[in-house]
Design a protein around this motif. Structure first.
Motif, mmCIF file in Angstrom:
data_model
loop_
_atom_site.group_PDB
_atom_site.id
_atom_site.type_symbol
_atom_site.label_atom_id
_atom_site.label_comp_id
_atom_site.label_asym_id
_atom_site.label_seq_id
_atom_site.Cartn_x
_atom_site.Cartn_y
_atom_site.Cartn_z
ATOM 1 N N ALA A 1 0.043 2.725 0.090
ATOM 2 C CA ALA A 1 -0.329 2.924 1.491
ATOM 3 C C ALA A 1 0.631 2.190 2.415
ATOM 4 O O ALA A 1 0.979 2.691 3.499
ATOM 5 C CB ALA A 1 -1.764 2.450 1.722
ATOM 6 N N LYS B 1 -4.168 -3.796 -3.906
ATOM 7 C CA LYS B 1 -3.346 -2.745 -4.503
ATOM 8 C C LYS B 1 -2.964 -1.707 -3.454
ATOM 9 O O LYS B 1 -3.029 -0.489 -3.683
ATOM 10 C CB LYS B 1 -4.066 -2.085 -5.681
ATOM 11 C CG LYS B 1 -4.302 -3.032 -6.854
ATOM 12 C CD LYS B 1 -4.866 -2.301 -8.061
ATOM 13 C CE LYS B 1 -5.005 -3.237 -9.261
ATOM 14 N NZ LYS B 1 -5.524 -2.537 -10.462
ATOM 15 N N GLY B 2 -2.543 -2.217 -2.311
ATOM 16 C CA GLY B 2 -2.219 -1.352 -1.179
ATOM 17 C C GLY B 2 -0.758 -0.978 -1.090
ATOM 18 O O GLY B 2 -0.281 -0.613 -0.009
ATOM 19 N N VAL C 1 -2.052 -7.471 0.322
ATOM 20 C CA VAL C 1 -1.662 -6.131 -0.119
ATOM 21 C C VAL C 1 -1.673 -6.067 -1.648
ATOM 22 O O VAL C 1 -2.048 -5.058 -2.241
ATOM 23 C CB VAL C 1 -0.282 -5.752 0.444
ATOM 24 C CG1 VAL C 1 0.178 -4.396 -0.092
ATOM 25 C CG2 VAL C 1 -0.312 -5.734 1.975
ATOM 26 N N GLU D 1 -4.635 2.643 4.556
ATOM 27 C CA GLU D 1 -4.900 4.070 4.372
ATOM 28 C C GLU D 1 -5.459 4.693 5.644
ATOM 29 O O GLU D 1 -5.090 5.829 6.015
ATOM 30 C CB GLU D 1 -5.865 4.272 3.201
ATOM 31 C CG GLU D 1 -5.233 3.996 1.845
ATOM 32 C CD GLU D 1 -6.223 4.038 0.699
ATOM 33 O OE1 GLU D 1 -5.773 4.115 -0.463
ATOM 34 O OE2 GLU D 1 -7.444 3.987 0.960
ATOM 35 N N ARG E 1 -5.760 -2.413 1.668
ATOM 36 C CA ARG E 1 -5.495 -1.010 1.300
ATOM 37 C C ARG E 1 -6.343 -0.060 2.134
ATOM 38 O O ARG E 1 -5.835 0.960 2.624
ATOM 39 C CB ARG E 1 -5.762 -0.787 -0.188
ATOM 40 C CG ARG E 1 -5.538 0.674 -0.595
ATOM 41 C CD ARG E 1 -5.409 0.823 -2.101
ATOM 42 N NE ARG E 1 -6.620 0.464 -2.806
ATOM 43 C CZ ARG E 1 -7.639 1.311 -3.030
ATOM 44 N NH1 ARG E 1 -7.596 2.544 -2.570
ATOM 45 N NH2 ARG E 1 -8.685 0.900 -3.718
#
Length: 538
Positions: free
Chosen positions: A214, A210-211, A206, A318, A314
């Motif tokens: 989300a 860069k999640g 993650v 999403e 990510r």
């Protein structure tokens, strides 16, 4: 142009800002890297240099790749542990060790990186053709940037560095992401929505993706609690009412409570690796396991999953947010109930530990140190890491990380002395942050001399030594005045023996770091052995 300068040009084209290591290596010796604007940092030992490069990759979500270089023979031998650690923790970097002259590269007993580094690197090549510098370096950076991040190694025989390159036209590598199968996303969305007590488990993937937003959106849409791995700690804000904290050898009570109750466990950006320093797996017979990971070799490796998704964390999150959002109303009506249950278990767990966290006993209980640290330091403005063993186990359950990439967790392999280099690398990436390392007697003995590197290179970190004059619980007596060592190595050193002086000492040390001086606090602690292991409780 010779090979040495061609490599430097490739590093610049790839956006490399730092070259860490230990000479002799032409990248250092000729000044080529410095002349090209790459900051070279020479450490006291090779392993620390690798750890610093490791931190740069992790704290930029793999967008900045640092490089490491060292001498042929003993330099490559000494570096092995650092590269192995980065491999185990999935940290991207490009190592450029020198090798023996090409004619002697395979002669016994000369150490050959091409042969020996293959099991601890994602990509390992030996550059012997001066005409292949561009393609070799591009492959290395592509390997580090794409898919599961891990070290790439390019060994250059020392005589090859000085050979002329016939032509050199370098195009930097690209970074690409792929999403999960949309049909599987739809099936997983059904499973998550139909679950009565789903738990989300987020790993380091993650961070790389860069999640964070989300992940939070999915948790709030499902009204489901979120735990993280130690590497994933800070991927979900731990002051969020749905946070369960991080799984490790020691962990918060609410985490193990919800793992026991979960009917669906959704792991995202994690490997589900079975380790003493990670999650205690639920029984797959009683809990539906859904595994989302970038590396397909992790699927069903240690934990059998009923559903699996392969792709960037990510992009997967999403897609799930959209699919789950199509299936549920704005308010599922269980948020307050879930939050109340988390808080109730958390308060019971904290009440059990409060006596240790606030005790005035001497020698100082290390949990009191953690308690004072959490009160003095603003977690939003800090990056913290730990060393192996007790420092990790004392810190992880009680330190709340609220910002992404504010905690450098690790533990799949646990070599002592890792944390110092991580903290120094973190300070280079984020000079505006207070960067802290917590370590014990074993770790400071391994890499403590590199505190001098922090002083020499103007890297003002705060390192806290929990000194109980013992190596863990092995009844091995250690000794030394490490506050004095810190002063002797060019930093600020202070010894603390009174629990009432912990907070003032922390404030003095932090002020020193703001002035540009690295600080070493030596806190004399008790031989504490109790760990928070609610996962072992019935």
């Amino acid at each position: 142009m010779d090979v040495n300068h061609a490599i430097v040009n490739a590093l610049r084209a790839e956006g490399v800002e730092y070259l860490f290591g230990f000479p002799s290596n032409p990248l250092f010796d000729t000044g080529a890297a410095e002349d090209a604007g790459i900051r070279t940092i020479v450490t006291r030992q090779e392993r620390t240099a690798v750890h610093m490069a490791d931190a740069v990759g992790r704290l930029t979500s793999g967008e900045e790749i640092a490089s490491f270089a060292c001498q042929h023979g003993p330099g490559t031998e000494n570096s092995f542990g650092g590269i192995a650690q980065a491999f185990g923790e999935s940290a991207p970097l490009v190592a450029i060790p020198a090798g023996y002259d090409a004619a002697k590269t395979d002669t016994d007993p000369k150490f050959n990186s091409l042969v020996n580094y293959q099991q601890i690197s994602k990509s390992c090549e030996q550059l012997t053709d001066p005409g292949a510098v561009d393609e070799t370096m591009r492959r290395a950076f592509s390997a580090a940037r794409n898919g599961r991040p891990r070290p790439a190694v390019v060994e250059v025989p020392k005589d090859v560095f000085y050979e002329e390159v016939p032509e050199f036209d370098y195009s930097p590598s690209s970074s690409n992401r792929s999403g999960s199968d949309p049909a599987v996303v739809e099936r997983v969305a059904d499973v998550l929505v139909q679950a009565d007590q789903p738990v989300i488990y987020a790993g380091q993937g993650v961070h790389y993706a860069k999640g964070w937003d989300a992940l939070r959106d999915l948790a709030e849409t499902l009204e489901a609690p979120v735990a993280t791995s130690l590497n994933g700690k800070s991927a979900f804000p731990e002051d969020h009412p749905l946070s369960l904290g991080a799984a490790s050898k020691s962990e918060p009570g609410q985490l193990s409570h919800f793992m026991r109750e979960a009917d669906v466990l959704f792991g995202v950006g994690c490997s589900f690796t079975e380790t003493a320093y990670g999650l205690t797996f639920p029984d797959p017979e009683e809990t539906t396991i859904v595994h989302s990971t970038l590396d397909p070799t992790d699927i069903d490796k240690d934990l059998t999953s009923e559903h699996s998704l392969v792709g960037d964390a990510r992009l997967t999150l999403e897609a799930l947010v959209e699919s789950v959002g199509d299936r549920v109303a704005d308010d599922r009506g269980r948020f307050d109930e879930v939050v109340a249950e988390i808080e109730e278990v958390r308060e019971e767990w904290l009440a059990e530990w409060l006596p240790k966290l606030t005790t005035d006993e001497t020698p100082i209980n290390p949990y009191r140190v953690i308690h004072e640290l959490t009160n003095v330091v603003d977690a939003e403005d800090a990056i913290i890491t730990h060393d192996a063993g007790n420092p990790r186990d004392f810190l992880a359950p009680f330190w709340e990380s609220t910002e992404p990439l504010s905690y450098i967790g690790w533990g799949k392999t646990t070599q002592l002395g890792y944390g110092l280099g991580l903290a120094m690398g973190a300070k280079l990436v984020h000079p505006e942050k207070l960067c802290i390392n917590l370590w014990g007697d074993g770790a400071i003995g391994m890499t403590g001399m590199d505190f001098e590197t922090a002083a020499r290179e103007n890297i003002p970190i705060l390192t806290i030594h929990l000194n109980n004059y013992e190596m863990a619980s092995y009844d091995t007596p250690f000794s030394g005045d490490f506050a004095a060592v810190g002063e002797a190595l060019g930093g600020y050193g202070e010894r603390v023996e009174d629990p009432g002086e912990i907070a003032p000492a922390l404030e003095r040390a932090i002020e020193k770091t703001k002035e540009g001086t690295p600080a070493l606090l030596e806190i004399i602690t008790a031989k504490e052995t109790d760990l928070s292991r609610p996962d072992l409780q019935e």
